[in-house]
Motif scaffolding. Sequence first.
Motif, PDB file in Angstrom:
ATOM      1  N   GLU A  46      -3.280   4.133  -3.166  1.00  0.00           N
ATOM      2  CA  GLU A  46      -2.312   2.356  -4.177  1.00  0.00           C
ATOM      3  C   GLU A  46      -1.642   1.059  -3.725  1.00  0.00           C
ATOM      4  O   GLU A  46      -1.056   1.014  -2.666  1.00  0.00           O
ATOM      5  CB  GLU A  46      -1.250   3.208  -5.093  1.00  0.00           C
ATOM      6  CG  GLU A  46      -1.060   2.372  -5.744  1.00  0.00           C
ATOM      7  CD  GLU A  46      -1.551   1.780  -7.225  1.00  0.00           C
ATOM      8  OE1 GLU A  46      -2.107   0.481  -7.193  1.00  0.00           O
ATOM      9  OE2 GLU A  46      -2.124   2.826  -8.206  1.00  0.00           O
ATOM     10  N   THR A  47      -2.968  -0.224  -4.243  1.00  0.00           N
ATOM     11  CA  THR A  47      -2.141  -1.334  -3.812  1.00  0.00           C
ATOM     12  C   THR A  47      -1.962  -1.948  -4.552  1.00  0.00           C
ATOM     13  O   THR A  47      -1.506  -3.103  -4.240  1.00  0.00           O
ATOM     14  CB  THR A  47      -3.442  -1.522  -3.067  1.00  0.00           C
ATOM     15  OG1 THR A  47      -4.722  -1.544  -3.952  1.00  0.00           O
ATOM     16  CG2 THR A  47      -4.076  -1.019  -1.751  1.00  0.00           C
ATOM     17  N   PHE A  48      -1.795  -1.434  -6.024  1.00  0.00           N
ATOM     18  CA  PHE A  48      -0.507  -2.235  -6.892  1.00  0.00           C
ATOM     19  C   PHE A  48      -1.495  -3.976  -6.875  1.00  0.00           C
ATOM     20  O   PHE A  48      -1.041  -4.756  -7.282  1.00  0.00           O
ATOM     21  CB  PHE A  48       1.083  -2.365  -6.186  1.00  0.00           C
ATOM     22  CG  PHE A  48       1.145  -1.548  -5.666  1.00  0.00           C
ATOM     23  CD1 PHE A  48       2.046  -0.089  -7.028  1.00  0.00           C
ATOM     24  CD2 PHE A  48       1.034  -1.038  -4.464  1.00  0.00           C
ATOM     25  CE1 PHE A  48       2.468   0.561  -6.422  1.00  0.00           C
ATOM     26  CE2 PHE A  48       2.105   0.216  -4.476  1.00  0.00           C
ATOM     27  CZ  PHE A  48       2.644   1.269  -5.012  1.00  0.00           C
ATOM     28  N   CYS A  59       0.811  -1.282   0.085  1.00  0.00           N
ATOM     29  CA  CYS A  59       0.163  -0.266   0.122  1.00  0.00           C
ATOM     30  C   CYS A  59       0.813   1.174  -0.088  1.00  0.00           C
ATOM     31  O   CYS A  59       2.045   1.157   0.450  1.00  0.00           O
ATOM     32  CB  CYS A  59      -1.018   0.071   1.204  1.00  0.00           C
ATOM     33  SG  CYS A  59      -2.043   1.685   1.667  1.00  0.00           S
ATOM     34  N   PHE A  98      -4.196   9.704  -1.848  1.00  0.00           N
ATOM     35  CA  PHE A  98      -5.061   8.929  -3.236  1.00  0.00           C
ATOM     36  C   PHE A  98      -3.972   7.129  -2.508  1.00  0.00           C
ATOM     37  O   PHE A  98      -3.220   7.620  -1.651  1.00  0.00           O
ATOM     38  CB  PHE A  98      -3.614   9.237  -3.992  1.00  0.00           C
ATOM     39  CG  PHE A  98      -3.614   8.097  -5.854  1.00  0.00           C
ATOM     40  CD1 PHE A  98      -4.465   8.005  -5.931  1.00  0.00           C
ATOM     41  CD2 PHE A  98      -2.833   7.651  -5.344  1.00  0.00           C
ATOM     42  CE1 PHE A  98      -4.659   6.820  -7.368  1.00  0.00           C
ATOM     43  CE2 PHE A  98      -2.498   6.581  -6.196  1.00  0.00           C
ATOM     44  CZ  PHE A  98      -3.906   6.035  -6.920  1.00  0.00           C
ATOM     45  N   ALA A 151     -11.166   0.701  -4.876  1.00  0.00           N
ATOM     46  CA  ALA A 151     -10.731   1.747  -4.475  1.00  0.00           C
ATOM     47  C   ALA A 151     -11.147   2.852  -3.928  1.00  0.00           C
ATOM     48  O   ALA A 151     -10.301   3.655  -3.042  1.00  0.00           O
ATOM     49  CB  ALA A 151     -10.077   1.876  -5.944  1.00  0.00           C
TER      50      ALA A 151
END
Length: 407
Positions: free
Chosen positions: A326-328, A307, A324, A335
């Motif tokens: 982002e968890t790739f 994360c 924002f 999201a």
Amino acid sequence: MTRYLFTSESVTEGHPDKICDQISDTILDAHLNQDPASRVAAEVVVNTGLVMVTGEISSNAKVDYAKLVRQKIAEIGYTDATNGFSANSCAVLVTLDEQSPDIAQGVNKALECRQGDNEDAWDAIGAGDQGIMFGYACKETPELMPLPISLAHRLARRLARVRKTGQLPYLRPDGKTQVTVAYEDGCPVGIDTILISTQHSEEASQSEIFQDLWLEVVEPIFADIDIKPDKQTRFLVNPTGKFVVGGPQGDSGLTGRKIIVDTYGGYSRHGGGAFSGKDPTKVDRSASYACRYIAKNIVAADLADKCEVQVSYAIGTAKPVSIFIETFGTGRLPAEELLALVKQNFELRPAGLIHTFNLRGLPQERGGRFYQDVAAYGHFGRTDLDLPWERLDKVAQLQEAIAVYTH
């Protein structure tokens, strides 16, 4: 199968840039210890025989800067003038101004208050600057840090320890470590290269240093780690062949020049703002701590395996401009639902961050020093310090929220 190498570095507390970071944060500690409302932006430059303290400070504290600087330099290990830099013989120049009134008015009273639409007391303090901040966590290590920077810090701390205890008496304070980790399909599988550059006395031979560092530094730090060096691992020590001239005599130093060492070793993005010497109204510092706190709790709650959190601020405003997550591709929630969960459970206004982590009171709470202790060997993933932004006290709340979302 995708295979790649990733490298991170660390430096010891005697590295010229890290000397500056530690002095800057020692000054911050001294001011907050006496006056928790101090506004501090302290920067330091070092060179052969010289320390210059500059920046902007508004505080009621009374600080003997020269004494403070010399004490910190001696603590780091620079006590011998023959090395070109010593606590007792270096010149200390102090050139400080007060915080700009234009900045102060926005910090003292946030835009939300000035417009009359503030909701509560935590809207009172505005961000000390505009900017973007990042935080990161992943499952590669027990402390939820990327493995390369975790190993580089371990090596650097061990290198300092064997110097300070006299175990390897020929070592000097300046040093750098670097670890290259092999990954397969995004997971660490091996140690490709270990590099240690360490300042040493003239008498020590490179063969002696090579053997001692492997036995006394490398092997101990890998003792409790599953991924270990093997026959294919390269071990490089002082690749130039000599490292006698070091510290500020070998290179000048400057506060804030090791921001990647301070964070995630380049594994995660960085907004560009340094931490050291800045009081908690500077969101470069406080919001970066908050982003790590959010990311770590998300990963620990098993909402994601990786994360990264980004926030942004406008100078003089209390609420972030943007958030924002982002968890790739590893997230367990959509999201938009994860973002809503973060907004519901985490405070990101500067006054709220100061309250949540007790950022103004930490030096008093811990015997007059706190920030100087995180100024070397990383601000995140520390297992040797109880850091409030490393706590996992939001995990239960997040897991309860997951149950609501998934039913």
